[in-house]
Design a protein around this motif. Structure first.
Motif, PDB file in Angstrom:
ATOM      1  N   LEU A 374      57.522  50.522  24.842  1.00 44.21           N
ATOM      2  CA  LEU A 374      58.047  51.024  26.106  1.00 44.21           C
ATOM      3  C   LEU A 374      57.327  50.384  27.290  1.00 44.21           C
ATOM      4  N   SER A 375      56.010  50.254  27.212  1.00 45.35           N
ATOM      5  CA  SER A 375      55.271  49.650  28.317  1.00 45.35           C
ATOM      6  C   SER A 375      55.659  48.190  28.510  1.00 45.35           C
ATOM      7  N   ILE A 376      55.826  47.452  27.414  1.00 45.18           N
ATOM      8  CA  ILE A 376      56.265  46.052  27.519  1.00 45.18           C
ATOM      9  C   ILE A 376      57.627  45.973  28.194  1.00 45.18           C
ATOM     10  N   HIS A 377      58.539  46.816  27.745  1.00 46.48           N
ATOM     11  CA  HIS A 377      59.913  46.771  28.235  1.00 46.48           C
ATOM     12  C   HIS A 377      59.992  47.084  29.729  1.00 46.48           C
ATOM     13  N   ILE A 378      59.342  48.167  30.146  1.00 42.56           N
ATOM     14  CA  ILE A 378      59.423  48.589  31.545  1.00 42.56           C
ATOM     15  C   ILE A 378      58.712  47.594  32.459  1.00 42.56           C
ATOM     16  N   ARG A 379      57.520  47.173  32.087  1.00 40.95           N
ATOM     17  CA  ARG A 379      56.758  46.269  32.945  1.00 40.95           C
ATOM     18  C   ARG A 379      57.418  44.909  33.091  1.00 40.95           C
ATOM     19  N   GLU A 380      58.054  44.444  32.057  1.00 39.12           N
ATOM     20  CA  GLU A 380      58.675  43.123  32.092  1.00 39.12           C
ATOM     21  C   GLU A 380      60.048  43.123  32.742  1.00 39.12           C
ATOM     22  N   TYR A 381      60.877  44.093  32.382  1.00 40.96           N
ATOM     23  CA  TYR A 381      62.298  44.006  32.734  1.00 40.96           C
ATOM     24  C   TYR A 381      62.722  44.930  33.868  1.00 40.96           C
ATOM     25  N   THR A 458      51.407  48.524  35.736  1.00 38.50           N
ATOM     26  CA  THR A 458      50.076  47.921  35.741  1.00 38.50           C
ATOM     27  C   THR A 458      49.361  48.259  37.044  1.00 38.50           C
ATOM     28  N   THR A 459      48.088  47.960  37.107  1.00 42.96           N
ATOM     29  CA  THR A 459      47.316  48.215  38.329  1.00 42.96           C
ATOM     30  C   THR A 459      47.903  47.451  39.510  1.00 42.96           C
ATOM     31  N   ASP A 460      48.231  46.178  39.311  1.00 46.55           N
ATOM     32  CA  ASP A 460      48.820  45.376  40.388  1.00 46.55           C
ATOM     33  C   ASP A 460      50.176  45.929  40.799  1.00 46.55           C
ATOM     34  N   GLN A 461      50.982  46.317  39.822  1.00 46.49           N
ATOM     35  CA  GLN A 461      52.290  46.884  40.135  1.00 46.49           C
ATOM     36  C   GLN A 461      52.152  48.211  40.880  1.00 46.49           C
ATOM     37  N   ILE A 527      45.950  59.145  45.114  1.00 42.77           N
ATOM     38  CA  ILE A 527      44.575  59.440  44.713  1.00 42.77           C
ATOM     39  C   ILE A 527      44.177  58.577  43.525  1.00 42.77           C
ATOM     40  N   LYS A 528      45.072  58.417  42.566  1.00 49.57           N
ATOM     41  CA  LYS A 528      44.771  57.598  41.395  1.00 49.57           C
ATOM     42  C   LYS A 528      44.438  56.163  41.785  1.00 49.57           C
ATOM     43  N   MET A 529      45.147  55.627  42.766  1.00 48.95           N
ATOM     44  CA  MET A 529      44.919  54.248  43.197  1.00 48.95           C
ATOM     45  C   MET A 529      43.896  54.150  44.332  1.00 48.95           C
ATOM     46  N   ASN A 530      43.207  55.277  44.608  1.00 46.82           N
ATOM     47  CA  ASN A 530      42.163  55.311  45.643  1.00 46.82           C
ATOM     48  C   ASN A 530      42.708  54.929  47.017  1.00 46.82           C
ATOM     49  N   ARG A 531      43.911  55.409  47.303  1.00 45.44           N
ATOM     50  CA  ARG A 531      44.521  55.174  48.611  1.00 45.44           C
ATOM     51  C   ARG A 531      45.045  56.490  49.186  1.00 45.44           C
ATOM     52  N   PRO A 532      44.178  57.503  49.316  1.00 46.75           N
ATOM     53  CA  PRO A 532      44.634  58.833  49.739  1.00 46.75           C
ATOM     54  C   PRO A 532      45.157  58.878  51.161  1.00 46.75           C
ATOM     55  N   GLU A 533      44.812  57.887  51.964  1.00 48.28           N
ATOM     56  CA  GLU A 533      45.256  57.906  53.360  1.00 48.28           C
ATOM     57  C   GLU A 533      46.776  57.859  53.475  1.00 48.28           C
ATOM     58  N   ILE A 534      47.441  57.255  52.501  1.00 48.78           N
ATOM     59  CA  ILE A 534      48.912  57.225  52.521  1.00 48.78           C
ATOM     60  C   ILE A 534      49.454  58.641  52.383  1.00 48.78           C
ATOM     61  N   ALA A 535      48.915  59.388  51.437  1.00 51.05           N
ATOM     62  CA  ALA A 535      49.354  60.769  51.233  1.00 51.05           C
ATOM     63  C   ALA A 535      48.991  61.646  52.428  1.00 51.05           C
ATOM     64  N   GLU A 536      47.809  61.427  52.998  1.00 44.09           N
ATOM     65  CA  GLU A 536      47.399  62.222  54.155  1.00 44.09           C
ATOM     66  C   GLU A 536      48.377  62.047  55.312  1.00 44.09           C
ATOM     67  N   ASN A 596      46.961  59.749  33.749  1.00 43.35           N
ATOM     68  CA  ASN A 596      46.695  59.104  32.460  1.00 43.35           C
ATOM     69  C   ASN A 596      46.099  57.723  32.735  1.00 43.35           C
ATOM     70  N   ILE A 597      44.891  57.498  32.255  1.00 43.03           N
ATOM     71  CA  ILE A 597      44.258  56.189  32.360  1.00 43.03           C
ATOM     72  C   ILE A 597      44.673  55.367  31.155  1.00 43.03           C
ATOM     73  N   GLU A 598      45.013  54.111  31.387  1.00 43.71           N
ATOM     74  CA  GLU A 598      45.523  53.284  30.305  1.00 43.71           C
ATOM     75  C   GLU A 598      44.504  53.137  29.181  1.00 43.71           C
ATOM     76  N   ASP A 599      44.958  53.392  27.966  1.00 41.85           N
ATOM     77  CA  ASP A 599      44.128  53.277  26.781  1.00 41.85           C
ATOM     78  C   ASP A 599      43.808  51.802  26.539  1.00 41.85           C
ATOM     79  N   PRO A 600      42.529  51.443  26.394  1.00 42.03           N
ATOM     80  CA  PRO A 600      42.176  50.035  26.146  1.00 42.03           C
ATOM     81  C   PRO A 600      42.854  49.458  24.907  1.00 42.03           C
ATOM     82  N   GLU A 601      43.025  50.278  23.871  1.00 39.69           N
ATOM     83  CA  GLU A 601      43.687  49.797  22.657  1.00 39.69           C
ATOM     84  C   GLU A 601      45.147  49.455  22.928  1.00 39.69           C
ATOM     85  N   LEU A 602      45.811  50.316  23.714  1.00 39.17           N
ATOM     86  CA  LEU A 602      47.201  50.036  24.068  1.00 39.17           C
ATOM     87  C   LEU A 602      47.294  48.787  24.937  1.00 39.17           C
ATOM     88  N   LEU A 603      46.367  48.660  25.890  1.00 38.36           N
ATOM     89  CA  LEU A 603      46.365  47.499  26.764  1.00 38.36           C
ATOM     90  C   LEU A 603      46.168  46.215  25.966  1.00 38.36           C
TER      91      LEU A 603
END
Length: 629
Positions: A374-381, A458-461, A527-536, A596-603
Motif C-alpha cells: 500500500l505504501s509503495i502504491h500510494i507514494r508512487e502513483y 514520505t517526510t518530503d511529501q 505538530i508531527k512535522m514540527n510546523r505548529p505555526e500553520i495550525a496556530e 504513527n512513526i514509520e517503522d524502519p523495517e517497513l521503510l
C-alpha cells in the motif's frame, strides 16, 4: 437499591443492574445492565464456539432474531422519554436525548447541576471556571468554556453511563434526521478531547459498547452487514418493557447504513474505531481494554474484512461512493485517498495492539505485506507535484508491457486546466483517486492530512503537502478552515458526477465546503512535522467566527463566507475539533497518541522493493516475499 434494580424486580430470569470495576484502573468504572434470555445465552455459546474464543463476562449481550440478523443491544432498566434538550432537576438527575440518568452512579462526575445554572469542575487547564450559562443559553467566559459546555451537553448516556456524543445538539432545530445519533466517525474528535482532558470513562464505554454492535454473523443476502463491519451510528432508545407497561428498557439501536441516505455501509467506521482504541491505550496507559479477548476478536474481524481476497488487483481498498466522511455521491467511488490513509493508519495501529499468538501469525504476516504494498502504491502513483505533472503531460498511451511507464493508461488530456495554473512550484499533494484511465486530481484534505499523520506519505511529501496548504491558504483556509476538497464540481460536471445533488451544489457541503472539524487533524499533522505555526494561524481564523456562528457543521462559498445552507448548528465534531486543536497546541507531545512513526523495517522493505523493481517489472522468478494485493 438502585432505581434500575427496582425496575427489574419481578422479571423472570432477570439479572439486576450491577457495576464492575476494571482491575487495572479502579477509576474506570463501567456499567452493565442487561437481561439474558435463553436465546441470549444460546447466542453467546454459538459465538464462542464459532470464534474459538471466550468472550469476557462483562460484555453487553446482543439479541439476534431467527433470521440471524443483528438486533438492538438491550438494557432492562427504568427510564423515561423526555425532550431532547438537557433538563436540570435539583442536581440529581438529567435527561439528555431522551435518556434519564442518575448522576450519583457515575464514577467520574464531569458537571454539577444547580437550579440556576451550571457549575463546572476543574477544567483540566489549571483553573476553575464558573460558567454563568444554562445549556440553552447566554454567554460564557471564554470560547473554550463554551465549547466544553456544549460538548458535555451533547453526551449520550446508556444505563447511567456516558457512551458517546450526538452529532448535533441544536435546540432550535426540530428536524434532526439522524443527527441525534452517536456516529463512530463523529465521536472521534469528542473522544480525543475527553482523553486529553483526562476523562477516560466515556471513551472506554464507547469502545466497548460499539464493539458489541459489530456485525459478526456471516450472511449471504444483500441486506445484512458483512462480518466484522462496524455500524455507522447508534442511538439509545427508551422503549416499554415487553409485558410490563410500567417499566422501560434502554436499547442500543445500530445503523449499518440501512436507514442512511443512499443506504451505503460505512467503510471507515471500523478503521476509526481501531485508531481510537490505540489512542485510548496510549493516552491512559491502560492496555487492559485492548488486551481483552473480545476486543482482540473485534480487531481481527475488522482486519479480515479489509484484507479479504477479491477481484481487485491493487493493494488499495475498493469502495463505493459515500462510504466515508463524504457520504453522498461525489465521484469518489473506487480507491479514494481518505479510505486508503485511514486503512494504512488502522493497519499500523492494529499491528501494534494485536497480542502475539499462533492464531495471529498469518494475519500479522498479511498485514505487513499489505502495508508495504500500500505504501509503495500510494507514494508512487497518487503523488502529484510540478515534476510529476509534467511527466504525466508527456505520457505515452496504450502501452502494453510489464515495464510500461504509464501503467494505468492515463491520457494527458485528463489534466484539468485549473490544475495547470493552481499547482505551486514548491509543494504537492496526493490525488483523490486512481483507477484505470482515470486520475481524480482534486485535493482532498482529510486523506492528505492522515497520510501525514500515519506516515503513509514520505517526510518530503508530508512537508510538500503543508507547503501547498500554506501557498494556497486563500483557497483551502480562507474564512474558515478547512476545505474538504478543492476545487468544487461545477456546471455539467457537477450534474453528471453528483446527479445534480441539491445539497452538494458548488462550494457547498462536500462539494468544496469548509469543515471546521478538519482543524484538529490539520493540527496533528502540523505538530508531527514540527510546523505548529500553520495550525496556530488556522485556529486564529476559526476563532473569529465559529462561536458567533453557533458552531456550524460546515461553511459555503469559495471563501467560506456563509454558514452552510443546510448546516446544523452546534455540530458536536466542530466543537470537539476546535477543543482538540487548542489542547494539542498547548501540549504538542499529546499528539503522539495519534501519530504513527514509520517503522524502519517497513521503510527498508519499501526501499528494497522500489530499488529492485522501480518500474514494476514482472519478475520471472517470484519475489521471496509476496505482497498481498
Amino acid at each position: 437499591m438502585a432505581a434500575s434494580e427496582v425496575a427489574l424486580q419481578g422479571l423472570s430470569g432477570a439479572v439486576p443492574c450491577q457495576f464492575y470495576t476494571n482491575l487495572k484502573s479502579s477509576s474506570l468504572l463501567s456499567f452493565k445492565c442487561c437481561v439474558r434470555s435463553k436465546k441470549d445465552r444460546d447466542y453467546g455459546r454459538a459465538r464462542q464456539k464459532g470464534s474459538h474464543l471466550t468472550r469476557n463476562v462483562d460484555s453487553v449481550f446482543r439479541n439476534v432474531g431467527r433470521d440471524g440478523r443483528l438486533k438492538s443491544s438491550r438494557c432492562k432498566c427504568s427510564g423515561a422519554e423526555s425532550v431532547r434538550d438537557a433538563f436540570l432537576d435539583n442536581g440529581t438527575k438529567r435527561v439528555v436525548n431522551g435518556v434519564a440518568n442518575d448522576l450519583a452512579t457515575r464514577s467520574l462526575e464531569h458537571v454539577k447541576y444547580e437550579k440556576d445554572g451550571l457549575l463546572s469542575n476543574d477544567n483540566g487547564l489549571g483553573s476553575e471556571t464558573t460558567i454563568n450559562k444554562k445549556l440553552n443559553g447566554a454567554s460564557t467566559d471564554t470560547l473554550e468554556d463554551e465549547a466544553w459546555n456544549l460538548l458535555r451537553a451533547s453526551m449520550v448516556f446508556y444505563c447511567g453511563n456516558p457512551v458517546g456524543t450526538i452529532a448535533a445538539n441544536d435546540p432550535s432545530d426540530s428536524n434532526m434526521l439522524n443527527y441525534d445519533q452517536v456516529f463512530i466517525r463523529d465521536f472521534i474528535p469528542s473522544g480525543i478531547a475527553f482523553l486529553l482532558k483526562g476523562e477516560y470513562e466515556i471513551v472506554r464505554n464507547f469502545i466497548l459498547h460499539t464493539l458489541q454492535l459489530q456485525s459478526w454473523e456471516k450472511t449471504m443476502d444483500c441486506h445484512s452487514p458483512g462480518q466484522g463491519l462496524m455500524p455507522a451510528s447508534f442511538k439509545v432508545r427508551t422503549v416499554p418493557l415487553d409485558g410490563d407497561d410500567s417499566a422501560t428498557e434502554e436499547v442500543l439501536d445500530p445503523d449499518f447504513g440501512e436507514a442512511a441516505i443512499g443506504r451505503v455501509a460505512p467503510v471507515d467506521s471500523g478503521l476509526w474505531w481501531i485508531i481510537l482504541l490505540r489512542a485510548y491505550g496510549k493516552c491512559t496507559g491502560d492496555l487492559s481494554v485492548q488486551e481483552r479477548i473480545d476486543v482482540q476478536t473485534g480487531i481481527k474481524m475488522i482486519l479480515k474484512l479489509c484484507l479479504a481476497d477479491g477481484f481487485d488487483m491493487f493493494p488499495t481498498l475498493l469502495v463505493t461512493d459515500g462510504s466515508c466522511m463524504i457520504d453522498r455521491r461525489m465521484g469518489i467511488h473506487g480507491h479514494p485517498l481518505e479510505i486508503q490513509a485511514l486503512f494504512y493508519a488502522a493497519l499500523l495501529c492494529a499491528r501494534e495492539m494485536l497480542t502475539p499468538e499462533d492464531a495471529s501469525a498469518d494475519l500479522i504476516r498479511a498485514l505487513n505485506n499489505r502495508l508495504i504494498a500500500l505504501s509503495i502504491h500510494i507514494r508512487e502513483y497518487y503523488w502529484i507535484d510540478m515534476k510529476k505533472l509534467n511527466e504525466i503531460y508527456r505520457y505515452k498511451t496504450e502501452e502494453y508491457s510489464f515495464d510500461a511507464v504509464n501503467k494505468f493508461n492515463i491520457y494527458p488530456d485528463q489534466i484539468p486546466p485549473w490544475l495547470v495554473e493552481w499547482m505551486p512550484h514548491r509543494g504537492g499533494y496526493l490525488i483523490g483517486n486512481l483507477q484505470p484511465a482515470h486520475m481524480d486530481f482534486r485535493f482532498f484534505s482529510l486523506g492528505n492530512l492522515w497520510a501525514i499523520i500515519c506516515s503513509l506519505a514520505t517526510t518530503d511529501q508530508s512537508h510538500a503537502i503543508l507547503d501547498l496548504i500554506e501557498s494556497k491558504w486563500s483557497d483551502l483556509v480562507a474564512g474558515m478552515p478547512l476545505k474538504i476538497c478543492y476545487p468544487a464540481l461545477e456546471g455539467q460536471e457537477w450534474r453528471i458526477i453528483t446527479g445534480s445533488d441539491p445539497k452538494n451544489t458548488p462550494w457547498s457541503y462536500h462539494n468544496g465546503g469548509s469543515w471546521p472539524t478538519l482543524l484538529w487533524q490539520l493540527t496533528v499533522a502540523c505538530i508531527k512535522m514540527n510546523r505548529p505555526e500553520i495550525a496556530e494561524n488556522a485556529i486564529k481564523v476559526a476563532e473569529k467566527r465559529i462561536g458567533t456562528d453557533k458552531w456550524p457543521e460546515y461553511y459555503d462559498t469559495k471563501g467560506a463566507r456563509f454558514v452552510g445552507k443546510q448546516a446544523h448548528l452546534y455540530q458536536t465534531w466542530s466543537i470537539a475539533g476546535y477543543l482538540v486543536a487548542k489542547l494539542l497546541i498547548r501540549d504538542p507531545s499529546a499528539a503522539n497518541m495519534l501519530v504513527n512513526i514509520e517503522d524502519p523495517e517497513l521503510l527498508n522493505a519499501f526501499s528494497c522493493a522500489l530499488n529492485s523493481n522501480p518500474r514494476g517489472k514482472r519478475l520471472r522468478k517470484g519475489p521471496k516475499q509476496s505482497f498481498i494485493i
